[in-house]
Design an enzyme around this catalytic site. Structure first.
Site, PDB file in Angstrom:
ATOM      1  N   GLY A  49       0.852  -1.182   0.000  1.00 39.77           N
ATOM      2  CA  GLY A  49       0.000   0.000   0.000  1.00 39.77           C
ATOM      3  C   GLY A  49       0.880   1.221   0.000  1.00 39.77           C
ATOM      4  N   GLN A  54       3.348   9.582   1.681  1.00 39.56           N
ATOM      5  CA  GLN A  54       4.577   8.951   1.172  1.00 39.56           C
ATOM      6  C   GLN A  54       4.976   9.452  -0.210  1.00 39.56           C
ATOM      7  OE1 GLN A  54       3.081   4.829   2.305  1.00 39.56           O
ATOM      8  NE2 GLN A  54       5.272   4.624   2.740  1.00 39.56           N
ATOM      9  N   CYS A 102       8.010  -0.970   5.810  1.00 39.97           N
ATOM     10  CA  CYS A 102       7.351   0.218   5.272  1.00 39.97           C
ATOM     11  C   CYS A 102       8.268   0.824   4.212  1.00 39.97           C
ATOM     12  CB  CYS A 102       7.115   1.223   6.403  1.00 39.97           C
ATOM     13  SG  CYS A 102       6.431   2.795   5.851  1.00 39.97           S
ATOM     14  N   LEU A 103       7.686   1.307   3.111  1.00 36.50           N
ATOM     15  CA  LEU A 103       8.503   1.905   2.052  1.00 36.50           C
ATOM     16  C   LEU A 103       9.246   3.150   2.535  1.00 36.50           C
ATOM     17  CD1 LEU A 103       5.998   1.671  -0.957  1.00 36.50           C
ATOM     18  CD2 LEU A 103       8.021   0.239  -0.564  1.00 36.50           C
ATOM     19  N   HIS A 143      -1.974  -0.202   8.942  1.00 33.01           N
ATOM     20  CA  HIS A 143      -0.685   0.421   8.620  1.00 33.01           C
ATOM     21  C   HIS A 143      -0.895   1.679   7.769  1.00 33.01           C
ATOM     22  CE1 HIS A 143       3.715   0.079   7.318  1.00 33.01           C
ATOM     23  NE2 HIS A 143       3.229   0.985   6.499  1.00 33.01           N
ATOM     24  N   GLU A 144      -1.715   1.557   6.729  1.00 34.07           N
ATOM     25  CA  GLU A 144      -1.907   2.693   5.817  1.00 34.07           C
ATOM     26  C   GLU A 144      -2.669   3.826   6.499  1.00 34.07           C
ATOM     27  OE1 GLU A 144      -0.148   2.836   3.233  1.00 34.07           O
ATOM     28  OE2 GLU A 144       0.454   0.739   3.371  1.00 34.07           O
ATOM     29  N   HIS A 147      -0.467   5.920   8.630  1.00 32.41           N
ATOM     30  CA  HIS A 147       0.254   6.950   7.869  1.00 32.41           C
ATOM     31  C   HIS A 147      -0.569   8.231   7.781  1.00 32.41           C
ATOM     32  CE1 HIS A 147       3.935   5.256   6.257  1.00 32.41           C
ATOM     33  NE2 HIS A 147       3.323   4.165   5.842  1.00 32.41           N
TER      34      HIS A 147
HETATM   35 ZN    ZN Z   1       4.221   2.393   5.380  1.00 28.62          ZN
END
Ligand code: ZN
Length: 187
Positions: A49, A54, A102-103, A143-144, A147
């Site tokens: 995701g 991000q 996480c990215l 998680h998303e 963010h």
């Molecule tokens: Zn993340």
């Protein structure tokens, strides 16, 4: 569609709570283009995701998609889902410990997520969805949405379990994947 640069931990945009998107704003070319770019960027980076923060935007939007993901091979598939103004609530007290990455963070580690949740969001056309999500998929939604509230995995991970991806591969991957695969069969 354009692959955008992914913001990383230390960039203030990741810590700023996001702003809800009105129906009129959602219909604009700017926001629809942002959504297209988020999908492209998520796929390019093999994320499960990606949140607007991000790619440097403070709008309350996230995209989610899992199909044979090389970063997270144990995650069950999730069809492409665009969530505008998403919120979630737990359906019960069941918790699972997940090793997450996480990215935007170059580490991964163990944290706790609710197993059974209800999510509410609008899709990119403004249609409202109310759905229940379970297991690792519920974890991905949490998680998303974290963010979009300015939270990162490092806020939730037990710091003693933090690991680089290389060390995870050597020391933890086998054990975690065996346990989480068993868990996924049950959820
Ligand atoms: Zn993340």
């Amino acid at each position: 569609m354009t692959v955008r640069a992914i913001t990383t931990i230390g960039n203030p945009v990741l810590r700023r709570p996001t702003r809800r998107v009105s129906q009129d704003e959602l219909a604009t070319g700017e926001v629809q283009g942002l959504i297209d770019d988020m999908i492209e960027t998520m796929r390019d980076a093999a994320g499960a995701g990606i949140a607007a923060t991000q790619v440097g935007s403070s709008l309350r939007i996230t995209t989610i998609e899992v199909s044979s993901n090389r970063r997270y091979p144990y995650k069950p598939p999730i069809p492409l889902t665009v969530c505008v103004n998403p919120t979630w609530e737990p359906l019960d007290d069941e918790i699972v410990e997940i090793n997450e990455g996480c990215l935007s963070v170059p580490l991964r580690g163990y944290l706790r997520r609710h197993v059974n949740i209800r999510v509410r969001y609008r899709d990119r056309h403004g249609t409202e969805h109310i759905e229940t999500r379970h297991g690792l998929t519920a974890g991905t939604f949490q998680h998303e949405i974290d963010h979009l509230d300015g939270k990162l995995i490092v806020d939730r991970i037990d710091p003693r379990t933090l690991s680089t991806w290389d060390e995870y591969e050597i020391h933890e991957r086998k054990r975690f994947e065996a346990r989480i695969t068993e868990f996924t069969k049950r959820t």
